[in-house]
Structure formats: C-alpha cells, structure tokens
Design a protein around this motif. Structure first.
Motif, PDB file in Angstrom:
ATOM      1  N   ALA A  22       0.821  -1.209   0.000  1.00  0.00           N
ATOM      2  CA  ALA A  22       0.000   0.000   0.000  1.00  0.00           C
ATOM      3  C   ALA A  22       0.857   1.263   0.000  1.00  0.00           C
ATOM      4  O   ALA A  22       0.346   2.331  -0.222  1.00  0.00           O
ATOM      5  N   HIS A  23       2.163   1.142   0.264  1.00  0.00           N
ATOM      6  CA  HIS A  23       3.025   2.322   0.211  1.00  0.00           C
ATOM      7  C   HIS A  23       3.267   2.720  -1.240  1.00  0.00           C
ATOM      8  O   HIS A  23       2.914   1.991  -2.158  1.00  0.00           O
ATOM      9  N   SER A 101       4.443   8.959   0.502  1.00  0.00           N
ATOM     10  CA  SER A 101       3.092   8.758  -0.004  1.00  0.00           C
ATOM     11  C   SER A 101       2.105   9.518   0.874  1.00  0.00           C
ATOM     12  O   SER A 101       2.431   9.937   1.983  1.00  0.00           O
ATOM     13  N   ASP A 103      -0.139   8.467   2.585  1.00  0.00           N
ATOM     14  CA  ASP A 103      -0.383   7.798   3.871  1.00  0.00           C
ATOM     15  C   ASP A 103       0.800   8.010   4.825  1.00  0.00           C
ATOM     16  O   ASP A 103       0.899   7.338   5.846  1.00  0.00           O
ATOM     17  N   HIS A 105       3.967   7.261   4.604  1.00  0.00           N
ATOM     18  CA  HIS A 105       5.067   6.308   4.615  1.00  0.00           C
ATOM     19  C   HIS A 105       6.099   6.684   3.564  1.00  0.00           C
ATOM     20  O   HIS A 105       5.751   7.092   2.473  1.00  0.00           O
TER      21      HIS A 105
END
Ligand SMILES: [Cu+2]
Length: 118
Positions: A22-23, A101, A103, A105
C-alpha cells in the motif's frame, strides 16, 4: 493445534505484505527500469502505486561519475513524478528516488537505465 498456528502465522504474514504494497512503490518508469534506450531522453517519468506528497518526494539522476544530470526540480502530480534531464551522452545512469506517499510512509529505491547513442 500446531497447524492452526502455522496457518494463522501465514495469514498475518500475507496481511503484512499486502500492507507494504500500500506504500508508494515504483510501478513503472520511462525510460523503463533496466532498459537501454537508443536516444537520450529529455526527461524521466516515474509512476508510483500511490499518490505522492509533492514537497517531500525527490529524485536524483546520476551519470557514471556520480554527477547529477537532472535539473533538480521534479514536478509531481498525483502518483507521477517527472524531472527534466540535461543532454545525456551514451552511458549508464542511476535513478535514486525518495517518495513520501499520502499515507505518510516513505519509500526509496534505485534503478539504472542505459543510453546507447553513439
Ligand atoms: Cu504506506
């Protein structure tokens, strides 16, 4: 009971891997990772698996002697990072990217491409 524990461990391992995906990892690049191009590219474009935070995402393109051949100011739109290149001679170039990103990270990576102009 032991097989159940193993299955649960595997399940957690798989979940962990999915989370890592997801990164913002490099999805693809132009010139492509590891490729040889017949003419010198004027810019390099990196596509990531997630949208990037523009301020903290960077890319350096280095020639064989370690000198920077990018113009230092990547433009970032969504999941795409693009940087202009100085005129490139034949040779191998190293691309070192850092991505933050949305998010929060961070990821980074290095790949090379070759220019085969005579
Ligand atoms: Cu992430």
């Amino acid at each position: 009971m032991r097989p159940l524990i193993i299955i649960i461990s595997l399940f957690i391992a798989v979940l962990g891997t999915a989370n890592a995906w997801a990164h913002a990892h490099l999805d693809r690049a132009s010139p492509a990772v590891g490729s040889t191009v017949a003419s010198a590219p004027k810019e390099i474009t990196l596509w990531f698996t997630q949208n990037l935070e523009a301020v903290f995402s960077t890319v350096e393109v280095l020639d064989g002697s370690g000198a920077r051949v990018d113009d230092g100011k990547p433009s970032i739109t969504g999941n795409t990072m693009r940087v202009a290149l100085k005129p490139l001679a034949a040779g191998t170039y190293r691309v070192h990217w850092h991505a933050l990103s949305v998010d929060t990270h961070t990821t980074d990576g290095i790949f090379t491409f070759q220019v085969s102009v005579p």
